[in-house]
Write a protein that holds these residues in place. Sequence first.
Motif, PDB file in Angstrom:
ATOM      1  N   LEU A   1       0.033 -40.387  20.400  1.00 42.75           N
ATOM      2  CA  LEU A   1       0.972 -39.400  19.850  1.00 42.75           C
ATOM      3  C   LEU A   1       1.494 -39.796  18.470  1.00 42.75           C
ATOM      4  CD1 LEU A   1       2.969 -38.582  23.101  1.00 42.75           C
ATOM      5  CD2 LEU A   1       1.514 -36.999  21.828  1.00 42.75           C
ATOM      6  N   ALA A   2       1.492 -41.102  18.175  1.00 45.77           N
ATOM      7  CA  ALA A   2       1.985 -41.562  16.877  1.00 45.77           C
ATOM      8  C   ALA A   2       1.090 -41.076  15.734  1.00 45.77           C
ATOM      9  CB  ALA A   2       2.087 -43.079  16.860  1.00 45.77           C
TER      10      ALA A   2
ATOM     11  N   GLN B   1       2.170 -37.018  13.702  1.00 48.92           N
ATOM     12  CA  GLN B   1       3.007 -36.754  12.525  1.00 48.92           C
ATOM     13  C   GLN B   1       2.259 -37.036  11.216  1.00 48.92           C
ATOM     14  OE1 GLN B   1       4.839 -38.543  10.069  1.00 48.92           O
ATOM     15  NE2 GLN B   1       5.871 -36.656   9.422  1.00 48.92           N
TER      16      GLN B   1
ATOM     17  N   MET C   1       5.339 -24.199   7.064  1.00 50.08           N
ATOM     18  CA  MET C   1       6.086 -24.851   8.142  1.00 50.08           C
ATOM     19  C   MET C   1       5.587 -24.367   9.506  1.00 50.08           C
ATOM     20  SD  MET C   1       8.611 -24.864  10.512  1.00 50.08           S
ATOM     21  CE  MET C   1       9.392 -23.263  10.395  1.00 50.08           C
ATOM     22  N   GLN C   2       5.271 -23.075   9.593  1.00 51.25           N
ATOM     23  CA  GLN C   2       4.817 -22.516  10.868  1.00 51.25           C
ATOM     24  C   GLN C   2       3.452 -23.093  11.267  1.00 51.25           C
ATOM     25  OE1 GLN C   2       5.246 -18.374   9.762  1.00 51.25           O
ATOM     26  NE2 GLN C   2       7.168 -18.200  10.871  1.00 51.25           N
TER      27      GLN C   2
ATOM     28  N   LEU D   1       3.989 -26.655  12.425  1.00 49.00           N
ATOM     29  CA  LEU D   1       4.599 -26.715  13.757  1.00 49.00           C
ATOM     30  C   LEU D   1       3.557 -26.425  14.842  1.00 49.00           C
ATOM     31  CD1 LEU D   1       7.110 -26.938  15.563  1.00 49.00           C
ATOM     32  CD2 LEU D   1       7.563 -24.527  15.119  1.00 49.00           C
TER      33      LEU D   1
ATOM     34  N   VAL E   1       1.270 -29.429  15.262  1.00 49.81           N
ATOM     35  CA  VAL E   1       1.927 -30.538  15.967  1.00 49.81           C
ATOM     36  C   VAL E   1       1.961 -30.286  17.473  1.00 49.81           C
ATOM     37  CG1 VAL E   1       4.174 -31.636  16.343  1.00 49.81           C
ATOM     38  CG2 VAL E   1       3.310 -31.358  14.024  1.00 49.81           C
ATOM     39  N   GLU E   2       2.376 -29.075  17.851  1.00 47.38           N
ATOM     40  CA  GLU E   2       2.483 -28.761  19.277  1.00 47.38           C
ATOM     41  C   GLU E   2       1.104 -28.785  19.939  1.00 47.38           C
ATOM     42  OE1 GLU E   2       5.217 -28.739  20.796  1.00 47.38           O
ATOM     43  OE2 GLU E   2       6.623 -28.568  19.135  1.00 47.38           O
TER      44      GLU E   2
ATOM     45  N   ASN F   1      -0.039 -32.462  20.242  1.00 42.22           N
ATOM     46  CA  ASN F   1       0.728 -33.120  21.313  1.00 42.22           C
ATOM     47  C   ASN F   1       0.154 -32.748  22.676  1.00 42.22           C
ATOM     48  OD1 ASN F   1       2.520 -34.311  19.546  1.00 42.22           O
ATOM     49  ND2 ASN F   1       4.163 -32.838  19.860  1.00 42.22           N
TER      50      ASN F   1
ATOM     51  N   GLN G   1      -1.569 -35.363  25.202  1.00 38.08           N
ATOM     52  CA  GLN G   1      -0.921 -35.590  26.499  1.00 38.08           C
ATOM     53  C   GLN G   1      -1.856 -35.213  27.648  1.00 38.08           C
ATOM     54  OE1 GLN G   1       2.631 -33.403  25.523  1.00 38.08           O
ATOM     55  NE2 GLN G   1       3.828 -35.262  25.232  1.00 38.08           N
TER      56      GLN G   1
ATOM     57  N   GLU H   1       3.481 -42.809  24.665  1.00 37.69           N
ATOM     58  CA  GLU H   1       4.625 -43.017  23.779  1.00 37.69           C
ATOM     59  C   GLU H   1       4.759 -44.486  23.417  1.00 37.69           C
ATOM     60  OE1 GLU H   1       7.903 -39.613  24.468  1.00 37.69           O
ATOM     61  OE2 GLU H   1       8.193 -41.575  25.348  1.00 37.69           O
ATOM     62  N   HIS H   2       5.323 -44.716  22.271  1.00 34.52           N
ATOM     63  CA  HIS H   2       5.715 -46.042  21.795  1.00 34.52           C
ATOM     64  C   HIS H   2       4.525 -46.995  21.660  1.00 34.52           C
ATOM     65  CE1 HIS H   2       9.178 -44.094  23.224  1.00 34.52           C
ATOM     66  NE2 HIS H   2       9.046 -44.491  24.473  1.00 34.52           N
TER      67      HIS H   2
ATOM     68  N   GLU I   1      13.674 -29.578  29.889  1.00 35.77           N
ATOM     69  CA  GLU I   1      13.470 -30.602  28.859  1.00 35.77           C
ATOM     70  C   GLU I   1      12.045 -30.590  28.312  1.00 35.77           C
ATOM     71  OE1 GLU I   1      15.016 -34.409  30.154  1.00 35.77           O
ATOM     72  OE2 GLU I   1      16.715 -33.417  31.118  1.00 35.77           O
TER      73      GLU I   1
ATOM     74  N   ARG J   1       8.164 -25.975  25.942  1.00 37.55           N
ATOM     75  CA  ARG J   1       8.368 -25.018  24.849  1.00 37.55           C
ATOM     76  C   ARG J   1       7.234 -25.026  23.825  1.00 37.55           C
ATOM     77  NH1 ARG J   1      13.342 -27.213  26.079  1.00 37.55           N
ATOM     78  NH2 ARG J   1      14.913 -25.686  26.717  1.00 37.55           N
ATOM     79  N   GLY J   2       6.281 -25.952  23.968  1.00 36.24           N
ATOM     80  CA  GLY J   2       5.229 -26.106  22.966  1.00 36.24           C
ATOM     81  C   GLY J   2       4.362 -24.867  22.817  1.00 36.24           C
TER      82      GLY J   2
ATOM     83  N   ALA K   1       6.274 -38.735  19.838  1.00 38.90           N
ATOM     84  CA  ALA K   1       6.004 -40.177  19.802  1.00 38.90           C
ATOM     85  C   ALA K   1       7.251 -41.023  20.038  1.00 38.90           C
ATOM     86  CB  ALA K   1       5.363 -40.553  18.461  1.00 38.90           C
TER      87      ALA K   1
ATOM     88  N   PHE L   1      11.532 -33.990  10.791  1.00 35.76           N
ATOM     89  CA  PHE L   1      10.456 -33.678  11.741  1.00 35.76           C
ATOM     90  C   PHE L   1      11.052 -33.524  13.133  1.00 35.76           C
ATOM     91  CE2 PHE L   1       7.141 -34.927  14.777  1.00 35.76           C
ATOM     92  CZ  PHE L   1       6.086 -34.140  14.376  1.00 35.76           C
TER      93      PHE L   1
ATOM     94  N   SER M   1       8.844 -29.812  19.943  1.00 36.68           N
ATOM     95  CA  SER M   1       9.409 -29.378  21.229  1.00 36.68           C
ATOM     96  C   SER M   1       9.822 -30.569  22.088  1.00 36.68           C
ATOM     97  CB  SER M   1       8.417 -28.487  21.980  1.00 36.68           C
ATOM     98  OG  SER M   1       7.257 -29.210  22.328  1.00 36.68           O
TER      99      SER M   1
ATOM    100  N   GLY N   1      13.447 -31.369  23.615  1.00 37.18           N
ATOM    101  CA  GLY N   1      13.689 -31.797  24.998  1.00 37.18           C
ATOM    102  C   GLY N   1      14.639 -32.979  25.067  1.00 37.18           C
TER     103      GLY N   1
ATOM    104  N   VAL O   1      18.064 -31.618  24.638  1.00 35.55           N
ATOM    105  CA  VAL O   1      18.522 -30.987  25.886  1.00 35.55           C
ATOM    106  C   VAL O   1      19.012 -32.064  26.855  1.00 35.55           C
ATOM    107  CG1 VAL O   1      17.794 -29.659  27.914  1.00 35.55           C
ATOM    108  CG2 VAL O   1      17.003 -28.982  25.642  1.00 35.55           C
TER     109      VAL O   1
END
Lengths: 171, 100
Positions: free
Chosen positions: A22-23, A26, A47-48, A51, A54-55, A58, A62, A74-75, A134, A137-138, B21, B50, B53, B57, B60
């Motif tokens: 995921l890193a 961006q 921008m759209q 976005l 990115v979604e 991701n 994932q 992550e991380h 949480e 929304r992607g 990330a 940046f 979604s 989250g 939220v």
Amino acid sequence: MLPESPSPQPPRSLELDLSCDLAQVQPAAASVHRFLVQHGLPERELMQCQLALVEACNNAIQNSAVAHGSRNTEHRPAAETANVEHGKRSQEQNRIQVAVTVEREPQAVEIRITDHSRGFDLPQQVTLPLPEAESGRGLFLIHEVMDSVAYTHAPAGNELVMRKRLNCGTR
Amino acid sequence: MTFHTENDTLHVREVQQLGAANSSDIRDQVRAAFSPSLKNIHFDLSNTDFLDSCGLGCLVALHKTAAAHGGSLRLLNPRPQVQQLLQLTRMDRVFEVAKG
């Protein structure tokens, strides 16, 4: 004095490969931003597109991580990804790469994301989850900012194609 | 990311990116800094260029954390692209968004 030479045309398309990390999303978004700036996209459309990219990335990463039983992506710095059991995992990592192609057409931008994950079912209508959710929304955001979204799921690879129409006919 | 406590409020600042990330890491760090005596979280987004979604989250989750303490989450100074994401997802009606 020599006449000023015309500035070179930016390439019509941009291709990027991402591993299952995921890193990497961006920095990829930053590359796409630079590419679209070269093509003079208005700020809002730029921008759209960023976005949506990115979604979509991701999601692809994932889903790939789940499909291949990877631990949470992550991380995990890119350098670590490259070093951990490199020999054993390199073949798998090549397989689960996410490929991004951005093409500037005269009246539109097309973004194509290809991956080898288990894929997902793209609903006809995507609704917003409850405010307290949480995640989830992607896909809604992708549909909200792009003019068309198409998804094909196949053993050879999944492909998400997103198009954004542009009002201006300029490059 | 920096933290600063004032009365019953935790101020969170200097978050440049809030995305898939790092969103879980940010959420966990804020929760760790949110001691039982605190009620509110003020999350300054003026340096955040940046947000996706997953970052949403995270916000939220922090909104719920503050609510569990009887307080609220306030988002401060979002940039236009962050503000647009909040509007697209209608979360600008859920979070308190302010300048300050």
